[in-house]
Design a protein around this motif. Structure first.
Motif, PDB file in Angstrom:
ATOM      1  N   VAL A  16       0.846  -1.188   0.000  1.00  0.00           N
ATOM      2  CA  VAL A  16       0.000   0.000   0.000  1.00  0.00           C
ATOM      3  C   VAL A  16       0.887   1.245   0.000  1.00  0.00           C
ATOM      4  CG1 VAL A  16      -1.823   1.248   1.195  1.00  0.00           C
ATOM      5  CG2 VAL A  16      -1.787  -1.245   1.258  1.00  0.00           C
ATOM      6  N   THR A  17       0.871   1.965  -1.118  1.00  0.00           N
ATOM      7  CA  THR A  17       1.663   3.196  -1.216  1.00  0.00           C
ATOM      8  C   THR A  17       1.147   4.234  -0.233  1.00  0.00           C
ATOM      9  OG1 THR A  17       2.105   2.768  -3.555  1.00  0.00           O
ATOM     10  CG2 THR A  17       2.405   5.027  -2.775  1.00  0.00           C
ATOM     11  N   LYS A  18      -0.160   4.393  -0.205  1.00  0.00           N
ATOM     12  CA  LYS A  18      -0.815   5.320   0.715  1.00  0.00           C
ATOM     13  C   LYS A  18      -2.258   4.861   0.856  1.00  0.00           C
ATOM     14  CE  LYS A  18      -1.628  10.262   1.543  1.00  0.00           C
ATOM     15  NZ  LYS A  18      -1.430  11.630   1.027  1.00  0.00           N
ATOM     16  N   GLU A  19      -2.753   4.807   2.075  1.00  0.00           N
ATOM     17  CA  GLU A  19      -4.124   4.335   2.265  1.00  0.00           C
ATOM     18  C   GLU A  19      -5.124   5.288   1.626  1.00  0.00           C
ATOM     19  OE1 GLU A  19      -4.334   3.660   6.594  1.00  0.00           O
ATOM     20  OE2 GLU A  19      -4.564   1.545   6.039  1.00  0.00           O
ATOM     21  N   PRO A  20      -6.181   4.748   1.008  1.00  0.00           N
ATOM     22  CA  PRO A  20      -6.442   3.327   0.826  1.00  0.00           C
ATOM     23  C   PRO A  20      -5.635   2.721  -0.311  1.00  0.00           C
ATOM     24  CG  PRO A  20      -8.151   4.577  -0.249  1.00  0.00           C
ATOM     25  CD  PRO A  20      -7.272   5.580   0.438  1.00  0.00           C
ATOM     26  N   PHE A  21      -5.534   1.402  -0.327  1.00  0.00           N
ATOM     27  CA  PHE A  21      -4.901   0.691  -1.431  1.00  0.00           C
ATOM     28  C   PHE A  21      -5.627   1.044  -2.724  1.00  0.00           C
ATOM     29  CE2 PHE A  21      -4.781  -3.197  -4.128  1.00  0.00           C
ATOM     30  CZ  PHE A  21      -3.411  -3.291  -4.309  1.00  0.00           C
ATOM     31  N   LEU A  22      -4.876   1.479  -3.736  1.00  0.00           N
ATOM     32  CA  LEU A  22      -5.493   1.983  -4.960  1.00  0.00           C
ATOM     33  C   LEU A  22      -4.851   1.378  -6.200  1.00  0.00           C
ATOM     34  CD1 LEU A  22      -7.405   3.955  -6.446  1.00  0.00           C
ATOM     35  CD2 LEU A  22      -5.612   5.701  -6.229  1.00  0.00           C
ATOM     36  N   ILE A  23      -5.689   0.756  -7.016  1.00  0.00           N
ATOM     37  CA  ILE A  23      -5.299   0.302  -8.354  1.00  0.00           C
ATOM     38  C   ILE A  23      -5.916   1.293  -9.334  1.00  0.00           C
ATOM     39  CG2 ILE A  23      -5.448  -1.554 -10.051  1.00  0.00           C
ATOM     40  CD1 ILE A  23      -5.921  -3.495  -7.723  1.00  0.00           C
TER      41      ILE A  23
END
Length: 376
Positions: A16-23
């Motif tokens: 996780v780069t930054k919450e939330p996990f984002l695709i």
């Protein structure tokens, strides 16, 4: 019924780069320049954990753009090399799986149309054997929880332990504001059966238009979903597929900045709290009320156009009196006071007046029409 998936914890394979996990990434890879440029802009936001792109696109009708094909995998490799973002693509056949794995794609997802067909899912599962790559499975097109669970089980039985589900909404015969009805209860039901299974929400396909994405994204996070998959294009206005539901990287960044990531309270007791359950029920009903009022106003617009085209005055006193006489007793049967019902109907009345007056005045109206107000 408790489901026993043999899976790894989400945080062991999803960085996780930054919450939330984002695709995030374009619905379709169109050109190398489009994909790579979009990837760089998404990387610059600091929010995107995985770059997605449609390489093979299952389309409803022949002749529609069905994806750029295998060459797009080379573009993804370049985007990954330049940005460091892991990549994700949809696979629908064994050949797709083989080519994606050979190209070093990091995450595979199975689309809604494929999930609906056990033969297709089994073909993909067989091709995955021996490759414990992360796989995320979208819900089937129709609201069938068993099909969704069955697809997840087939992939898990093939040895895939890095497993997650994608909630992308379900087809419905009823018209609504959404491209696919969220039907949150089905996703919650899946979570109840398999608490350890991560669920990622796809607001793009639920909404079908970018305006509703912030609301659905926040709702998903409030329901403790583990992440989001959102379509983003460097210039959505010229996108080859699903232009209305794609966001620019800058717009996506702005939406993510406003989302609140909430954590469950002590254990799961907060979720079970009676007040929280009741408020969730209210939210569902409020959502439905707003949708229905929106549908009502669409009919009001049609009535306004009909009156204008046929030279009918806006004011219909008898109709307004008929509504009051019918709705007040009906509302009383549900323990709603006369005062509240009248105020509620008057609000609808005022908005109907505004919409029909706007229609009448759009291209100029007769003097007699301008002297009247109405209700539909």
């Amino acid at each position: 019924m408790k489901l026993n998936f043999n899976i790894q914890p989400f945080n062991t394979w999803a960085t996780v780069t930054k919450e939330p996990f984002l695709i995030a990434g374009p619905c379709s890879a169109e050109t190398e320049e489009q994909l790579v440029a979009t990837a760089h802009l998404l990387k610059a936001t600091g929010r995107v954990s995985v770059l997605r792109a449609g390489i093979w696109k299952p389309r409803t009708r022949p002749g529609e753009f069905e994806g750029i094909g295998s060459i797009g995998l080379e573009w993804l490799k370049r985007a990954k090399a330049e940005t460091g973002l892991p990549t994700a693509v949809e696979v629908a056949t064994a050949k797709h799986v083989e080519e994606a794995l050979a190209a070093g794609v990091d995450i595979l997802w199975i689309g809604a149309r494929s999930t609906a067909n056990p033969f297709t899912v089994q073909e993909i599962a067989d091709a995955l054997k021996g490759h414990d790559v992360p796989v995320i499975v979208k819900n089937p097109v129709n609201p069938d929880l068993s099909l969704w669970i069955g697809a997840l089980e087939r992939i898990n039985n093939a040895g895939i332990t890095k497993l997650a589900a994608i909630h992308r909404g379900f087809s419905s015969h009823e018209k609504s504001a959404f491209r696919n009805e969220p039907m949150w209860d089905l996703a919650i039901n899946l979570k109840t059966h398999a608490p350890e299974l991560p669920i990622i929400c796809d607001p793009s396909h639920i909404c079908g238009n970018r305006e509703l994405i912030p609301y659905i994204a926040q709702k998903a996070l409030d329901l403790d979903m583990q992440g989001l998959i959102i379509e983003s294009h460097i210039d959505p206005s010229v996108a080859w597929t699903d232009a209305k539901q794609q966001l620019t990287p800058a717009a996506l960044d702005a939406i993510m900045d406003k989302l609140e990531v909430r954590k469950p309270g002590a254990g799961t007791e907060e979720v079970k709290d009676a007040l929280a359950v009741l408020r969730d029920n209210i939210d569902k009903i409020d959502d439905l009320l707003i949708q229905k009022v929106g549908e009502r106003m669409k009919i009001v617009e049609k009535i306004g156009n009909y009156k204008k085209d046929n030279g009918i005055t806006i004011l219909q006193v008898n109709r307004w009196e008929e509504i009051l006489n019918k709705r007040i007793p009906y509302a009383s049967a549900f323990n709603l006071s006369k005062e509240f019902t009248e105020k509620f109907l008057e609000l609808l009345h005022s908005e109907s007046i505004r919409k029909q007056t706007e229609i009448m005045n759009k291209d100029g109206v007769s003097g007699s029409q301008q002297e009247h107000l109405t209700h539909a």
